[in-house]
Write an enzyme that holds these catalytic residues in place. Structure first.
Site, PDB file in Angstrom:
ATOM      1  N   ILE A  72      39.697  44.284  37.618  1.00 38.05           N
ATOM      2  CA  ILE A  72      40.434  42.262  37.778  1.00 38.05           C
ATOM      3  C   ILE A  72      41.055  41.534  36.116  1.00 38.05           C
ATOM      4  CG2 ILE A  72      41.040  41.297  38.646  1.00 38.05           C
ATOM      5  CD1 ILE A  72      39.653  41.919  41.309  1.00 38.05           C
ATOM      6  N   PRO A  73      41.272  41.807  35.411  1.00 39.85           N
ATOM      7  CA  PRO A  73      40.930  41.679  33.829  1.00 39.85           C
ATOM      8  C   PRO A  73      40.673  39.791  33.944  1.00 39.85           C
ATOM      9  CG  PRO A  73      43.114  42.218  33.993  1.00 39.85           C
ATOM     10  CD  PRO A  73      42.791  42.368  35.695  1.00 39.85           C
ATOM     11  N   CYS A  74      39.904  39.896  33.719  1.00 41.24           N
ATOM     12  CA  CYS A  74      39.706  38.054  33.876  1.00 41.24           C
ATOM     13  C   CYS A  74      38.602  38.732  32.086  1.00 41.24           C
ATOM     14  CB  CYS A  74      38.031  37.224  35.175  1.00 41.24           C
ATOM     15  SG  CYS A  74      36.897  38.271  34.817  1.00 41.24           S
ATOM     16  N   HIS A  75      38.801  39.137  31.592  1.00 42.09           N
ATOM     17  CA  HIS A  75      38.676  38.994  30.376  1.00 42.09           C
ATOM     18  C   HIS A  75      39.510  38.739  29.124  1.00 42.09           C
ATOM     19  CE1 HIS A  75      39.084  43.165  31.087  1.00 42.09           C
ATOM     20  NE2 HIS A  75      39.881  42.874  29.496  1.00 42.09           N
TER      21      HIS A  75
END
Length: 297
Positions: A263-266
């Site tokens: 889950i690419p919150c970066h």
């Protein structure tokens, strides 16, 4: 692998602290106590690219350019498509399933969760998996107030939790070998253990099974529409979920993300183009983003 990342992280910290000076390869290598030759070789092995190209991949100006790309106008549309059609999101290899309200209240009763700690290209990681998918994935730092295992036990207090590094190692190895194998969606074929192929010869998507409020889940699903090499602001995500004034709440939901990387919150930055915070460390966020950007050039 973890030792390599620790040296790379020290180098990135040094570069960030001296960004106005633009330190030379010799200066960076000296900071991590390596010769220029050995640092160049170490860095190229870790990143697949030279230090110079890597450092150019995500400067502040580069981030600003990414945030201004027209592709962000499609974020809302792709989010709506993902929700309405039930289609697989992101790079077509991650499928997110939410815990139901009843399952949430059960706190994992009757569920078995295997976990393990493993070295990765971005440092030591903790991963936990149920039969229905990954429920937690953290990068581990020694200064963490609460360990990932403690958090897992708190969140799934009634579950049977046990260590099985053989099972989780195969998942970690496959995840990272495929994740950085190619920047194209078609090449990202990640298969979770104990899953069946959708079609003969086609791996099943990597499944996530997570807990969250409806708002958090909407934010996390929106994040799944951000492919490698692209970024968005908190405001972009707020608009994508139909809550344009909820940027602050979006930031809180992003901070509660239970599954790092997938889950690419970066990929969410401040509107100014600055990195902003990251639950697993700003240096790690910089490392992931710059490596993704370099692979997608």
């Amino acid at each position: 692998m973890t030792q390599d990342y620790e040296r790379i992280a020290r180098a990135i910290d040094f570069i960030r602290q001296h960004v106005g000076h633009q330190p030379s390869l010799a200066e960076i290598a000296a900071h991590v106590h390596l010769s220029e030759f050995h640092f160049q070789r170490l860095f190229s092995r870790w990143a697949g690219i030279t230090p110079k190209r890597y450092l150019q991949a995500l400067t502040l100006e580069r981030a600003k350019q990414l945030l201004q790309q027209p592709s962000h106008s499609t974020l809302s549309a792709s989010y709506e498509l993902g929700l309405s059609s039930g289609s697989r999101l992101y790079d077509h290899f991650v499928q997110l399933e939410a815990v139901t309200p009843f399952e949430y209240r059960q706190k994992g009763l009757g569920i078995s969760i295997a976990y393990g700690y493993h070295p990765t290209p971005f440092g030591l990681a903790f991963i936990a998996q149920t039969a229905r998918g990954i429920c937690q994935f953290d990068f581990v730092d020694m200064q963490q107030i609460q360990s990932p295992l403690e958090r897992l036990k708190q969140s799934w207090s009634q579950a049977t939790i046990y260590e099985d590094t053989a099972q989780t190692a195969s998942l970690i190895d496959n995840l990272f070998s495929q994740y950085f194998a190619d920047s194209s969606a078609a090449a990202l074929n990640l298969t979770a253990p104990n899953t069946q192929a959708i079609h003969q010869g086609e791996p099943a998507p990597l499944s996530l099974w997570v807990k969250g409020t409806n708002f958090q889940l909407n934010v996390w699903r929106a994040l799944l529409n951000l492919p490698k090499g692209e970024v968005a602001s908190y405001g972009d995500i707020a608009k994508a979920i139909g809550k344009p004034k909820a940027s602050r709440a979006v930031g809180t939901a992003i901070g509660a993300n239970p599954v790092a990387l997938l889950i690419p919150c970066h990929r969410v930055l401040r509107q100014s183009g600055e990195l902003g915070g990251y639950r697993w460390g700003e240096t790690r966020k910089h490392a992931i983003l710059a490596r993704e950007a370099a692979y997608c050039e």
